[in-house]
Motif scaffolding. Structure first.
Motif, PDB file in Angstrom:
ATOM      1  N   GLY A 137       0.814  -1.210   0.000  1.00 44.34           N
ATOM      2  CA  GLY A 137       0.000   0.000   0.000  1.00 44.34           C
ATOM      3  C   GLY A 137       0.846   1.258   0.000  1.00 44.34           C
ATOM      4  O   GLY A 137       0.519   2.245  -0.667  1.00 44.34           O
ATOM      5  N   LEU A 138       1.968   1.215   0.730  1.00 43.37           N
ATOM      6  CA  LEU A 138       2.845   2.386   0.793  1.00 43.37           C
ATOM      7  C   LEU A 138       3.545   2.632  -0.543  1.00 43.37           C
ATOM      8  O   LEU A 138       3.794   3.782  -0.912  1.00 43.37           O
ATOM      9  N   VAL A 139       3.868   1.564  -1.272  1.00 39.67           N
ATOM     10  CA  VAL A 139       4.455   1.741  -2.608  1.00 39.67           C
ATOM     11  C   VAL A 139       3.493   2.537  -3.492  1.00 39.67           C
ATOM     12  O   VAL A 139       3.874   3.515  -4.138  1.00 39.67           O
ATOM     13  N   GLY A 140       2.225   2.112  -3.521  1.00 38.72           N
ATOM     14  CA  GLY A 140       1.228   2.821  -4.319  1.00 38.72           C
ATOM     15  C   GLY A 140       0.994   4.235  -3.827  1.00 38.72           C
ATOM     16  O   GLY A 140       0.894   5.169  -4.620  1.00 38.72           O
ATOM     17  N   SER A 141       0.947   4.391  -2.510  1.00 37.34           N
ATOM     18  CA  SER A 141       0.682   5.707  -1.942  1.00 37.34           C
ATOM     19  C   SER A 141       1.815   6.687  -2.238  1.00 37.34           C
ATOM     20  O   SER A 141       1.582   7.831  -2.633  1.00 37.34           O
ATOM     21  N   LEU A 142       3.059   6.246  -2.054  1.00 37.66           N
ATOM     22  CA  LEU A 142       4.201   7.127  -2.307  1.00 37.66           C
ATOM     23  C   LEU A 142       4.310   7.464  -3.791  1.00 37.66           C
ATOM     24  O   LEU A 142       4.759   8.559  -4.151  1.00 37.66           O
ATOM     25  N   ASN A 143       3.903   6.541  -4.655  1.00 32.10           N
ATOM     26  CA  ASN A 143       3.863   6.832  -6.078  1.00 32.10           C
ATOM     27  C   ASN A 143       2.972   8.046  -6.352  1.00 32.10           C
ATOM     28  O   ASN A 143       3.333   8.958  -7.108  1.00 32.10           O
ATOM     29  N   VAL A 144       1.808   8.068  -5.683  1.00 34.89           N
ATOM     30  CA  VAL A 144       0.870   9.173  -5.917  1.00 34.89           C
ATOM     31  C   VAL A 144       1.301  10.437  -5.179  1.00 34.89           C
ATOM     32  O   VAL A 144       1.078  11.552  -5.658  1.00 34.89           O
ATOM     33  N   TYR A 145       1.912  10.299  -4.007  1.00 33.95           N
ATOM     34  CA  TYR A 145       2.450  11.485  -3.331  1.00 33.95           C
ATOM     35  C   TYR A 145       3.511  12.162  -4.195  1.00 33.95           C
ATOM     36  O   TYR A 145       3.585  13.389  -4.281  1.00 33.95           O
ATOM     37  N   GLY A 146       4.347  11.357  -4.833  1.00 31.82           N
ATOM     38  CA  GLY A 146       5.318  11.933  -5.761  1.00 31.82           C
ATOM     39  C   GLY A 146       4.628  12.679  -6.879  1.00 31.82           C
ATOM     40  O   GLY A 146       5.064  13.764  -7.291  1.00 31.82           O
ATOM     41  N   ALA A 147       3.515  12.116  -7.368  1.00 29.09           N
ATOM     42  CA  ALA A 147       2.747  12.784  -8.424  1.00 29.09           C
ATOM     43  C   ALA A 147       2.205  14.125  -7.946  1.00 29.09           C
ATOM     44  O   ALA A 147       2.161  15.098  -8.705  1.00 29.09           O
ATOM     45  N   ALA A 148       1.806  14.189  -6.684  1.00 29.55           N
ATOM     46  CA  ALA A 148       1.311  15.457  -6.137  1.00 29.55           C
ATOM     47  C   ALA A 148       2.426  16.501  -6.120  1.00 29.55           C
ATOM     48  O   ALA A 148       2.202  17.677  -6.438  1.00 29.55           O
ATOM     49  N   VAL A 149       3.633  16.076  -5.750  1.00 28.84           N
ATOM     50  CA  VAL A 149       4.780  16.995  -5.750  1.00 28.84           C
ATOM     51  C   VAL A 149       5.044  17.511  -7.162  1.00 28.84           C
ATOM     52  O   VAL A 149       5.231  18.715  -7.388  1.00 28.84           O
ATOM     53  N   GLY A 150       5.053  16.588  -8.140  1.00 28.89           N
ATOM     54  CA  GLY A 150       5.292  16.994  -9.516  1.00 28.89           C
ATOM     55  C   GLY A 150       4.215  17.914 -10.052  1.00 28.89           C
ATOM     56  O   GLY A 150       4.503  18.894 -10.750  1.00 28.89           O
TER      57      GLY A 150
END
Length: 392
Positions: free
Chosen positions: A62-75
Protein backbone atom coordinates in the motif's frame (compact mmCIF):
# COMPACT_ATOMS: atom_id res chain seq x y z
CA UNK A 1 17.52 28.28 -68.04
CA UNK A 2 15.04 31.02 -67.41
CA UNK A 3 13.46 31.66 -64.01
CA UNK A 4 10.17 30.39 -65.37
CA UNK A 5 11.78 27.01 -66.10
CA UNK A 6 12.95 26.53 -62.54
CA UNK A 7 10.59 24.26 -60.65
CA UNK A 8 9.37 25.84 -57.41
CA UNK A 9 10.57 24.20 -54.22
CA UNK A 10 7.51 22.70 -52.51
CA UNK A 11 6.82 23.96 -49.02
CA UNK A 12 7.36 21.38 -46.31
CA UNK A 13 4.11 19.61 -45.45
CA UNK A 14 2.87 20.29 -41.96
CA UNK A 15 1.97 17.21 -39.96
CA UNK A 16 -1.82 16.85 -39.78
CA UNK A 17 -3.19 17.71 -36.38
CA UNK A 18 -6.51 17.11 -34.71
CA UNK A 19 -8.91 20.07 -34.50
CA UNK A 20 -8.12 21.86 -31.25
CA UNK A 21 -11.59 21.41 -29.75
CA UNK A 22 -12.72 18.34 -31.66
CA UNK A 23 -13.56 14.96 -30.18
CA UNK A 24 -10.33 13.37 -31.48
CA UNK A 25 -8.27 16.04 -29.74
CA UNK A 26 -10.17 15.37 -26.50
CA UNK A 27 -9.21 11.69 -26.76
CA UNK A 28 -5.54 12.50 -27.40
CA UNK A 29 -5.50 14.95 -24.48
CA UNK A 30 -7.11 12.32 -22.28
CA UNK A 31 -4.21 9.95 -23.00
CA UNK A 32 -1.69 12.73 -22.34
CA UNK A 33 -3.23 13.53 -18.96
CA UNK A 34 -3.43 9.83 -18.04
CA UNK A 35 0.03 8.57 -19.04
CA UNK A 36 1.79 9.82 -15.92
CA UNK A 37 -0.83 8.45 -13.52
CA UNK A 38 -2.20 5.29 -15.15
CA UNK A 39 -0.96 3.17 -12.25
CA UNK A 40 -3.77 4.68 -10.15
CA UNK A 41 -6.31 3.00 -12.42
CA UNK A 42 -4.71 -0.39 -11.80
CA UNK A 43 -3.95 0.28 -8.11
CA UNK A 44 -5.75 -2.84 -6.80
CA UNK A 45 -3.78 -4.99 -9.24
CA UNK A 46 -0.55 -3.22 -8.28
CA UNK A 47 -1.05 -3.65 -4.52
CA UNK A 48 -2.25 -7.23 -4.83
CA UNK A 49 0.51 -8.05 -7.34
CA UNK A 50 3.27 -6.84 -5.03
CA UNK A 51 1.84 -8.97 -2.21
CA UNK A 52 1.43 -12.07 -4.39
CA UNK A 53 4.47 -11.66 -6.64
CA UNK A 54 7.14 -10.24 -4.33
CA UNK A 55 5.77 -11.29 -0.91
CA UNK A 56 5.42 -7.65 0.21
CA UNK A 57 3.29 -7.11 3.30
CA UNK A 58 -0.07 -5.43 2.67
CA UNK A 59 1.27 -2.35 4.44
CA UNK A 60 4.41 -2.14 2.27
CA UNK A 61 2.46 -2.75 -0.93
CA UNK A 62 0.00 0.00 0.00
CA UNK A 63 2.85 2.39 0.79
CA UNK A 64 4.46 1.74 -2.61
CA UNK A 65 1.23 2.82 -4.32
CA UNK A 66 0.68 5.71 -1.94
CA UNK A 67 4.20 7.13 -2.31
CA UNK A 68 3.86 6.83 -6.08
CA UNK A 69 0.87 9.17 -5.92
CA UNK A 70 2.45 11.49 -3.33
CA UNK A 71 5.32 11.93 -5.76
CA UNK A 72 2.75 12.78 -8.42
CA UNK A 73 1.31 15.46 -6.14
CA UNK A 74 4.78 16.99 -5.75
CA UNK A 75 5.29 16.99 -9.52
CA UNK A 76 1.86 18.45 -10.17
CA UNK A 77 2.41 21.27 -7.68
CA UNK A 78 5.81 22.13 -9.17
CA UNK A 79 4.21 22.41 -12.62
CA UNK A 80 1.59 24.87 -11.30
CA UNK A 81 4.37 27.39 -10.71
CA UNK A 82 5.82 27.26 -14.23
CA UNK A 83 3.12 25.91 -16.54
CA UNK A 84 2.45 29.24 -18.28
CA UNK A 85 6.12 29.49 -19.34
CA UNK A 86 6.70 25.87 -20.39
CA UNK A 87 6.99 24.65 -23.96
CA UNK A 88 4.48 21.97 -23.08
CA UNK A 89 5.04 19.61 -26.02
CA UNK A 90 8.82 19.34 -25.60
CA UNK A 91 8.39 19.00 -21.85
CA UNK A 92 5.89 16.16 -22.36
CA UNK A 93 8.32 14.30 -24.63
CA UNK A 94 11.11 14.55 -22.06
CA UNK A 95 8.89 13.49 -19.17
CA UNK A 96 7.47 10.46 -20.99
CA UNK A 97 10.92 9.21 -21.96
CA UNK A 98 11.93 9.48 -18.31
CA UNK A 99 8.83 7.52 -17.27
CA UNK A 100 9.79 4.72 -19.65
CA UNK A 101 13.22 4.51 -18.01
CA UNK A 102 11.85 4.50 -14.45
CA UNK A 103 9.20 1.85 -15.19
CA UNK A 104 11.89 -0.32 -16.77
CA UNK A 105 14.10 0.02 -13.68
CA UNK A 106 11.15 -0.75 -11.40
CA UNK A 107 10.91 -4.25 -12.89
CA UNK A 108 14.35 -5.07 -11.50
CA UNK A 109 13.68 -4.03 -7.88
CA UNK A 110 12.54 -6.51 -5.22
CA UNK A 111 13.21 -4.47 -2.06
CA UNK A 112 10.14 -2.65 -0.63
CA UNK A 113 12.17 0.40 0.47
CA UNK A 114 13.98 0.76 -2.86
CA UNK A 115 10.74 0.32 -4.79
CA UNK A 116 9.04 2.97 -2.62
CA UNK A 117 11.86 5.41 -3.48
CA UNK A 118 11.76 4.54 -7.19
CA UNK A 119 7.99 4.89 -7.42
CA UNK A 120 8.07 8.22 -5.56
CA UNK A 121 10.51 9.53 -8.17
CA UNK A 122 8.34 8.07 -10.91
CA UNK A 123 5.39 9.87 -9.35
CA UNK A 124 7.15 13.25 -9.42
CA UNK A 125 7.81 12.90 -13.15
CA UNK A 126 4.36 11.52 -13.89
CA UNK A 127 2.65 14.20 -11.81
CA UNK A 128 4.45 16.91 -13.76
CA UNK A 129 3.24 15.31 -16.99
CA UNK A 130 -0.35 15.12 -15.75
CA UNK A 131 -0.17 18.75 -14.60
CA UNK A 132 0.89 19.78 -18.10
CA UNK A 133 -1.95 17.74 -19.55
CA UNK A 134 -4.49 19.37 -17.25
CA UNK A 135 -3.22 22.85 -18.09
CA UNK A 136 -3.58 22.16 -21.81
CA UNK A 137 -7.09 20.76 -21.31
CA UNK A 138 -8.04 24.00 -19.52
CA UNK A 139 -7.21 25.90 -22.73
CA UNK A 140 -9.87 24.01 -24.70
CA UNK A 141 -13.50 25.00 -25.16
CA UNK A 142 -15.71 23.16 -22.64
CA UNK A 143 -12.91 21.54 -20.60
CA UNK A 144 -15.57 19.59 -18.67
CA UNK A 145 -16.10 17.48 -21.79
CA UNK A 146 -12.38 16.76 -22.10
CA UNK A 147 -12.15 15.82 -18.43
CA UNK A 148 -15.10 13.50 -19.06
CA UNK A 149 -13.17 11.89 -21.91
CA UNK A 150 -10.19 11.62 -19.56
CA UNK A 151 -12.22 9.54 -17.10
CA UNK A 152 -13.66 7.50 -19.95
CA UNK A 153 -10.15 6.50 -21.07
CA UNK A 154 -8.99 5.85 -17.52
CA UNK A 155 -11.94 3.70 -16.54
CA UNK A 156 -12.07 1.83 -19.84
CA UNK A 157 -8.42 0.81 -19.89
CA UNK A 158 -8.23 0.58 -16.10
CA UNK A 159 -11.03 -1.96 -16.25
CA UNK A 160 -8.94 -4.13 -18.55
CA UNK A 161 -6.02 -3.84 -16.12
CA UNK A 162 -7.83 -4.80 -12.91
CA UNK A 163 -9.60 -7.65 -14.69
CA UNK A 164 -6.57 -9.37 -16.20
CA UNK A 165 -3.38 -8.23 -14.44
CA UNK A 166 -4.05 -10.01 -11.10
CA UNK A 167 -4.36 -13.28 -13.04
CA UNK A 168 -1.12 -12.67 -14.97
CA UNK A 169 1.11 -11.84 -11.97
CA UNK A 170 1.33 -15.45 -10.66
CA UNK A 171 2.46 -16.63 -14.10
CA UNK A 172 4.65 -13.75 -15.31
CA UNK A 173 5.61 -11.95 -12.09
CA UNK A 174 5.26 -8.29 -11.16
CA UNK A 175 7.04 -7.21 -14.37
CA UNK A 176 3.71 -7.47 -16.17
CA UNK A 177 2.40 -4.58 -14.05
CA UNK A 178 5.17 -2.23 -15.13
CA UNK A 179 5.07 -3.47 -18.74
CA UNK A 180 1.44 -2.36 -18.91
CA UNK A 181 2.50 1.14 -17.82
CA UNK A 182 5.30 1.18 -20.40
CA UNK A 183 2.87 0.19 -23.15
CA UNK A 184 0.49 3.01 -22.24
CA UNK A 185 3.31 5.59 -22.26
CA UNK A 186 4.56 4.41 -25.66
CA UNK A 187 1.08 4.74 -27.17
CA UNK A 188 0.77 8.27 -25.77
CA UNK A 189 4.18 9.20 -27.21
CA UNK A 190 2.91 8.25 -30.66
CA UNK A 191 -0.18 10.44 -30.19
CA UNK A 192 1.61 13.59 -29.03
CA UNK A 193 2.66 14.97 -32.47
CA UNK A 194 -0.97 15.12 -33.61
CA UNK A 195 -2.11 17.57 -30.92
CA UNK A 196 -2.55 21.27 -31.70
CA UNK A 197 -0.29 23.90 -30.11
CA UNK A 198 -2.73 25.24 -27.47
CA UNK A 199 -0.90 28.50 -26.71
CA UNK A 200 -1.58 30.41 -23.50
CA UNK A 201 -4.19 33.08 -24.17
CA UNK A 202 -3.57 36.44 -22.50
CA UNK A 203 -6.35 37.30 -20.08
CA UNK A 204 -8.27 40.56 -20.60
CA UNK A 205 -6.86 43.33 -18.42
CA UNK A 206 -10.19 43.80 -16.69
CA UNK A 207 -10.16 40.24 -15.39
CA UNK A 208 -6.45 39.48 -15.23
CA UNK A 209 -5.42 38.05 -11.90
CA UNK A 210 -8.96 37.79 -10.56
CA UNK A 211 -9.46 34.40 -8.93
CA UNK A 212 -12.07 33.70 -6.27
CA UNK A 213 -9.72 32.11 -3.78
CA UNK A 214 -12.37 31.00 -1.29
CA UNK A 215 -14.51 29.03 -3.78
CA UNK A 216 -11.35 27.69 -5.41
CA UNK A 217 -10.08 26.41 -2.04
CA UNK A 218 -13.41 24.68 -1.41
CA UNK A 219 -13.27 23.08 -4.86
CA UNK A 220 -9.76 21.78 -4.15
CA UNK A 221 -10.91 20.46 -0.77
CA UNK A 222 -13.83 18.64 -2.44
CA UNK A 223 -11.44 17.06 -4.94
CA UNK A 224 -9.13 15.92 -2.14
CA UNK A 225 -11.91 14.42 -0.02
CA UNK A 226 -13.63 12.63 -2.90
CA UNK A 227 -10.43 11.08 -4.22
CA UNK A 228 -9.14 10.11 -0.76
CA UNK A 229 -12.42 8.43 0.19
CA UNK A 230 -12.59 6.39 -3.01
CA UNK A 231 -8.94 5.46 -3.46
CA UNK A 232 -8.43 4.48 0.19
CA UNK A 233 -10.95 1.68 -0.31
CA UNK A 234 -10.12 0.95 -3.94
CA UNK A 235 -6.47 0.19 -3.14
CA UNK A 236 -7.60 -2.53 -0.71
CA UNK A 237 -10.71 -3.75 -2.47
CA UNK A 238 -9.16 -7.12 -3.41
CA UNK A 239 -8.14 -8.07 0.17
CA UNK A 240 -11.48 -6.63 1.43
CA UNK A 241 -13.31 -8.97 -0.93
CA UNK A 242 -11.11 -11.87 0.10
CA UNK A 243 -11.88 -11.20 3.77
CA UNK A 244 -15.58 -11.24 2.87
CA UNK A 245 -15.16 -14.70 1.35
CA UNK A 246 -15.31 -13.67 -2.31
CA UNK A 247 -13.08 -15.37 -4.90
CA UNK A 248 -10.32 -13.53 -6.79
CA UNK A 249 -11.85 -14.33 -10.18
CA UNK A 250 -15.26 -12.93 -9.19
CA UNK A 251 -13.68 -9.84 -7.61
CA UNK A 252 -11.41 -9.09 -10.58
CA UNK A 253 -14.31 -9.54 -12.98
CA UNK A 254 -16.49 -7.26 -10.86
CA UNK A 255 -13.86 -4.51 -10.76
CA UNK A 256 -13.36 -4.71 -14.50
CA UNK A 257 -17.09 -4.53 -15.10
CA UNK A 258 -17.39 -1.63 -12.63
CA UNK A 259 -14.73 0.29 -14.53
CA UNK A 260 -16.37 -0.36 -17.89
CA UNK A 261 -19.86 0.47 -16.68
CA UNK A 262 -18.29 3.54 -15.03
CA UNK A 263 -17.63 4.82 -18.54
CA UNK A 264 -21.33 5.76 -18.54
CA UNK A 265 -20.57 8.40 -15.90
CA UNK A 266 -17.86 10.10 -17.92
CA UNK A 267 -19.93 9.70 -21.06
CA UNK A 268 -22.77 11.65 -19.44
CA UNK A 269 -20.36 14.50 -18.69
CA UNK A 270 -19.17 14.55 -22.31
CA UNK A 271 -22.80 14.53 -23.50
CA UNK A 272 -24.36 17.07 -21.14
CA UNK A 273 -21.42 19.19 -19.89
CA UNK A 274 -23.00 21.93 -17.71
CA UNK A 275 -26.43 21.89 -19.35
CA UNK A 276 -28.01 21.04 -15.99
CA UNK A 277 -25.56 23.07 -13.92
CA UNK A 278 -23.14 21.50 -11.47
CA UNK A 279 -24.83 21.64 -8.07
CA UNK A 280 -27.65 19.14 -8.48
CA UNK A 281 -25.69 16.56 -10.52
CA UNK A 282 -22.81 16.63 -8.02
CA UNK A 283 -25.12 16.46 -5.01
CA UNK A 284 -26.88 13.38 -6.36
CA UNK A 285 -23.71 11.65 -7.56
CA UNK A 286 -21.66 12.15 -4.39
CA UNK A 287 -24.65 11.09 -2.27
CA UNK A 288 -24.95 7.88 -4.31
CA UNK A 289 -21.21 7.31 -3.90
CA UNK A 290 -21.60 7.51 -0.12
CA UNK A 291 -24.51 5.05 -0.22
CA UNK A 292 -22.56 2.61 -2.39
CA UNK A 293 -19.53 2.90 -0.13
CA UNK A 294 -21.59 2.08 2.96
CA UNK A 295 -22.97 -0.90 1.06
CA UNK A 296 -19.49 -2.47 1.09
CA UNK A 297 -20.21 -3.44 4.72
CA UNK A 298 -22.35 -6.17 3.13
CA UNK A 299 -19.66 -7.42 0.74
CA UNK A 300 -20.22 -11.05 1.77
CA UNK A 301 -23.28 -10.94 -0.49
CA UNK A 302 -21.97 -11.05 -4.04
CA UNK A 303 -24.79 -8.99 -5.55
CA UNK A 304 -24.28 -6.19 -3.01
CA UNK A 305 -20.51 -6.11 -3.66
CA UNK A 306 -21.14 -6.03 -7.42
CA UNK A 307 -23.81 -3.33 -7.24
CA UNK A 308 -21.78 -1.14 -4.86
CA UNK A 309 -18.67 -1.26 -7.04
CA UNK A 310 -20.55 -0.66 -10.27
CA UNK A 311 -22.44 2.27 -8.73
CA UNK A 312 -19.25 3.83 -7.36
CA UNK A 313 -17.60 3.32 -10.75
CA UNK A 314 -20.31 5.34 -12.48
CA UNK A 315 -20.38 8.16 -9.93
CA UNK A 316 -16.58 8.35 -9.63
CA UNK A 317 -16.27 8.82 -13.39
CA UNK A 318 -19.07 11.39 -13.25
CA UNK A 319 -17.97 13.54 -10.31
CA UNK A 320 -14.26 14.04 -11.03
CA UNK A 321 -14.69 15.71 -14.46
CA UNK A 322 -17.11 18.21 -12.92
CA UNK A 323 -14.80 19.02 -10.00
CA UNK A 324 -11.77 19.37 -12.30
CA UNK A 325 -13.86 21.50 -14.65
CA UNK A 326 -14.79 23.72 -11.71
CA UNK A 327 -11.10 24.25 -10.91
CA UNK A 328 -10.38 25.01 -14.58
CA UNK A 329 -13.23 27.55 -14.65
CA UNK A 330 -11.31 29.90 -12.37
CA UNK A 331 -8.77 30.83 -15.08
CA UNK A 332 -7.90 30.12 -18.72
CA UNK A 333 -4.12 29.79 -18.32
CA UNK A 334 -4.36 26.27 -16.95
CA UNK A 335 -2.75 27.03 -13.60
CA UNK A 336 -5.89 26.33 -11.57
CA UNK A 337 -6.55 23.14 -13.54
CA UNK A 338 -3.03 22.00 -12.70
CA UNK A 339 -3.69 22.96 -9.07
CA UNK A 340 -6.85 20.87 -9.22
CA UNK A 341 -4.69 18.00 -10.40
CA UNK A 342 -2.46 18.52 -7.38
CA UNK A 343 -5.42 18.37 -4.97
CA UNK A 344 -6.73 15.28 -6.75
CA UNK A 345 -3.39 13.51 -6.44
CA UNK A 346 -3.03 14.43 -2.79
CA UNK A 347 -6.38 12.74 -2.21
CA UNK A 348 -5.41 9.72 -4.31
CA UNK A 349 -2.22 9.37 -2.26
CA UNK A 350 -3.64 10.13 1.17
CA UNK A 351 -6.47 7.61 0.90
CA UNK A 352 -4.18 4.56 0.45
CA UNK A 353 -1.71 6.00 2.98
CA UNK A 354 -4.41 6.27 5.66
CA UNK A 355 -5.72 2.84 4.69
CA UNK A 356 -2.23 1.30 4.90
CA UNK A 357 -1.83 2.64 8.43
CA UNK A 358 -5.34 1.69 9.60
CA UNK A 359 -6.13 -1.57 7.88
CA UNK A 360 -3.83 -3.75 10.04
CA UNK A 361 -4.85 -7.37 9.49
CA UNK A 362 -8.26 -6.50 8.13
CA UNK A 363 -9.99 -3.51 9.75
CA UNK A 364 -12.03 -2.82 6.62
CA UNK A 365 -15.18 -1.72 8.45
CA UNK A 366 -13.33 1.31 9.81
CA UNK A 367 -12.07 2.20 6.34
CA UNK A 368 -15.59 2.07 4.94
CA UNK A 369 -16.97 4.31 7.70
CA UNK A 370 -14.19 6.88 7.30
CA UNK A 371 -14.77 6.95 3.54
CA UNK A 372 -18.48 7.65 4.05
CA UNK A 373 -17.68 10.52 6.44
CA UNK A 374 -15.20 11.99 3.93
CA UNK A 375 -17.84 11.86 1.17
CA UNK A 376 -20.39 13.67 3.33
CA UNK A 377 -17.79 16.38 4.04
CA UNK A 378 -17.13 16.54 0.29
CA UNK A 379 -20.77 17.43 -0.33
CA UNK A 380 -20.60 20.21 2.25
CA UNK A 381 -17.53 21.90 0.75
CA UNK A 382 -18.60 21.35 -2.88
CA UNK A 383 -21.93 23.18 -2.66
CA UNK A 384 -20.78 26.85 -2.33
CA UNK A 385 -18.42 26.93 -5.36
CA UNK A 386 -20.83 24.86 -7.48
CA UNK A 387 -23.67 27.30 -6.75
CA UNK A 388 -21.40 30.25 -7.51
CA UNK A 389 -20.39 28.89 -10.91
CA UNK A 390 -23.99 27.94 -11.73
CA UNK A 391 -25.10 31.52 -11.06
CA UNK A 392 -22.46 32.81 -13.46
Amino acid sequence: MTPSEIAPIPAPRRRPRAAANGMLARVLLAFLATAGLFYVNIMPALVDGLVAGLDFTKRDAGLVGSLNVYGAAVGAFAVVLVVKKLMWRKSAYALMLTLLLLDSLSMMITSPVLLMAMRFLHGVIGGALVGIGFSVIARTVDPDKTFGMLLLVQFGLGGVGVMYLPRLVPEYGTSVLFLSLIAFTLVTLLMLPFLDDYPVEPAPKATAGRIDKGPLALTLAALFLFQAANMGLYAYILPLAEAAGLGTEFTSRTLGQAAWVGILGSGLVVLFSTRFGRTLPLLLAIGLTAAGTWGLHLSAQEWVFWLANVGIGVTWAFVIPYLLGMAAAFDRHGQMAALGGFASKMGLASGPMAAALLVGEGNYGLLINLAVVALILCIAVMLPPARLLDRH
